[in-house]
Scaffold this motif. Structure first.
Motif, short mmCIF file in Angstrom:
data_model
loop_
_atom_site.label_atom_id
_atom_site.label_comp_id
_atom_site.label_asym_id
_atom_site.label_seq_id
_atom_site.Cartn_x
_atom_site.Cartn_y
_atom_site.Cartn_z
N ALA A 58 -30.52 10.96 86.72
CA ALA A 58 -29.10 10.91 87.04
C ALA A 58 -28.30 9.93 86.16
O ALA A 58 -27.19 10.27 85.74
N GLU A 97 -27.52 11.68 83.01
CA GLU A 97 -26.57 12.78 83.27
C GLU A 97 -25.15 12.24 83.41
O GLU A 97 -24.19 12.86 82.92
N GLU A 98 -25.01 11.09 84.06
CA GLU A 98 -23.67 10.52 84.22
C GLU A 98 -23.10 10.01 82.90
O GLU A 98 -21.89 10.05 82.68
N ARG A 99 -23.96 9.56 82.01
CA ARG A 99 -23.48 9.17 80.68
C ARG A 99 -22.96 10.39 79.92
O ARG A 99 -21.97 10.31 79.18
N ARG A 127 -21.60 13.01 81.39
CA ARG A 127 -20.32 13.32 82.00
C ARG A 127 -19.20 12.44 81.42
O ARG A 127 -18.08 12.90 81.22
N ALA A 128 -19.53 11.18 81.15
CA ALA A 128 -18.52 10.24 80.66
C ALA A 128 -17.96 10.64 79.31
O ALA A 128 -16.87 10.20 78.93
N ALA A 136 -21.64 18.53 82.24
CA ALA A 136 -21.77 18.17 83.65
C ALA A 136 -20.52 18.58 84.41
O ALA A 136 -20.31 18.14 85.54
N ALA A 194 -25.92 17.33 88.08
CA ALA A 194 -24.70 16.58 87.77
C ALA A 194 -23.46 17.40 88.10
O ALA A 194 -22.46 16.87 88.58
N ARG A 208 -22.52 16.98 91.50
CA ARG A 208 -21.95 15.68 91.82
C ARG A 208 -20.50 15.56 91.34
O ARG A 208 -19.83 14.57 91.60
N GLY A 241 -20.02 11.95 90.03
CA GLY A 241 -21.15 11.07 89.84
C GLY A 241 -21.65 10.47 91.13
O GLY A 241 -22.72 9.87 91.18
N THR A 242 -20.91 10.58 92.21
CA THR A 242 -21.34 10.04 93.51
C THR A 242 -21.39 11.18 94.51
O THR A 242 -20.35 11.60 95.03
#
Length: 439
Positions: free
Chosen positions: A46, A49-51, A53-54, A70, A328, A331, A350-351
């Protein structure tokens, strides 16, 4: 859709697999987050994956020549667009050269899936259940039979590995029954199907050479078993029958096992949610939906552009790959309502919203199985069997609990599959009267 090659020079295949692994590893040392996802070192992907998305709706992994997303909007567009498919315009699987011996059972495009779908529909030539309820009843009966053995193992040893004892065995039994596998062929079918468990991961991540060779041989063995089973049947006279049955079996078995394992792990780490399911096993359908949202059994989906196209303002050339980060995507913030109001399932990107069996059904639902090419065939079976598995488990083993840390397989970026999920059951709870028929 020919059987996976087993006569390929293993030394040459091994060198190619090592080179591909080295390329992914080197890209990871350059801090490429997609490469770090593909390393699949059994840790939670995760954060990587969030990186991704950023970076925005589309992230370009230059070292691995792949676009990654994502974004729910981009994912929906890529899955729905006829410009993207599972195979290239000339029928090739992207990455076949880089990942030899990765199997061919799941190689399919939209046209192939449409043909196979007519064979694997409810009550069709291959799937004996005439409707979803019939499949659920069959899966429940087989689940309770497995749980008889699991209860005995728990009484004798105190703990069992839920994945090997239950989650992986149940879909094999269901598939065997649905496809008409005879008792004489059952052991060969089970062994071959188990040997294909790395097929999905092998599409994107190079497996160790012994595992890759064993997987290719298992796929060839599964093809031979199915050809023998279907020979002389009405379904067997259809040219696509064996290939469709193989795609259904490989595409449904391990994702079902992963979905059940993920669901149990999510529930047991939230005792109040497990208690709700125990009180009302009918919440098993909600447990499946929530698990698809927070811990989907397939985390990566790749599509290849069949023509030059535009996505999120980026030009994707013909032959270019886009990988969807399914977990992702689930999320990501839900889109706003048509009237401009709040998102239908509000939560920050992301959350993920908390796992909750009483969550109201909203649209859009979890991204994943329904729109995927492979799971267009096996998706109904995956969800139905997982639901039966969870309902039976809650009814028969209300005192179930984790008996140690769950471990994940290495080199499993697509499934993030369990290597082991040890469980035990409190004796006082296990000895309660069953709340569902054992059949």
């Amino acid at each position: 859709m020919s059987p996976a090659p087993t006569t390929q020079d293993p030394a040459a295949a091994g060198r190619r697999l090592q080179l591909t692994r080295a390329a992914q590893w080197f890209a990871g040392t350059q801090d490429d987050p997609y490469a770090l996802v593909l390393r699949a070192e059994a840790t939670d992907p995760a954060p990587y994956e969030e990186r991704i998305r950023a970076h925005g709706p589309l992230f370009r992994s230059d070292p691995l020549d792949t676009w990654v997303t994502a974004s729910r909007a981009v994912a929906d567009e890529v899955i729905a667009s006829p410009a993207f498919d599972g195979l290239t315009a000339d029928g090739r699987r992207p990455g076949a050269r880089e990942l030899p011996l990765s199997g061919t059972a799941l190689d399919a495009d939209r046209a192939t899936c449409a043909r196979f779908g007519a064979l694997t529909a409810w009550g069709g030539p291959l799937l004996s259940a005439p409707h979803e309820q019939a499949l659920r009843e069959s899966a429940e009966r087989l689940a309770h039979a497995l749980l008889d053995g699991m209860e005995a193992a728990l009484a004798a040893d105190g703990t069992v590995d839920l994945v090997d004892a239950y989650a992986r065995r149940l879909p094999a039994l269901v598939l065997r029954e649905q496809l008409g596998v005879t008792e004489e062929a059952a052991a060969a079918f089970d062994d071959a199907l188990a040997g294909c468990r790395r097929t999905l991961d092998g599409v994107l991540c190079p497996q160790l050479l012994p595992d890759a060779v064993a997987g290719a041989r298992a796929e060839a063995a599964l093809t031979a078993v199915l050809a023998s089973v279907l020979r002389g049947t009405e379904a067997g006279r259809t040219p696509d029958a064996v290939a469709a049955a193989r795609t259904l079996a490989v595409g449904a078995a391990e994702p079902t096992a992963t979905l059940v394992g993920n669901a149990v792990q999510e529930l047991l780490t939230r005792p109040a949610q497990w208690a709700r399911l125990v009180r009302d096993p009918r919440l098993a359908a909600a447990a499946v939906t929530e698990t698809l949202r927070v811990a989907p059994p397939v985390r990566l989906e790749r599509r290849v552009a069949r023509e030059d196209t535009q996505v999120a303002g980026q030009r994707i050339p013909a032959g270019g790959s886009v990988v969807v980060l399914v977990a992702a995507v689930n999320r990501a913030p839900a889109p706003a309502a048509a009237d401009g109001g709040a998102p239908t399932t509000p939560h920050a990107g992301g959350t993920p919203a908390p796992f909750d069996l009483t969550r109201p059904v909203t649209a859009p639902g979890p991204f994943g199985l329904p729109g995927d090419l492979h799971f267009r065939l096996g998706g109904p079976l995956v969800g139905t069997v997982a639901e039966a598995a969870l309902g039976a488990l809650a009814a028969r083993l209300p005192g179930l609990r984790a008996a140690g840390p769950a471990t994940r397989r290495r080199r499993s970026p697509v499934l993030h599959g369990h290597a082991r999920l040890p469980v035990a059951a409190a004796r006082t709870a296990r000895d309660l009267p069953a709340t569902a028929p054992r059949n």
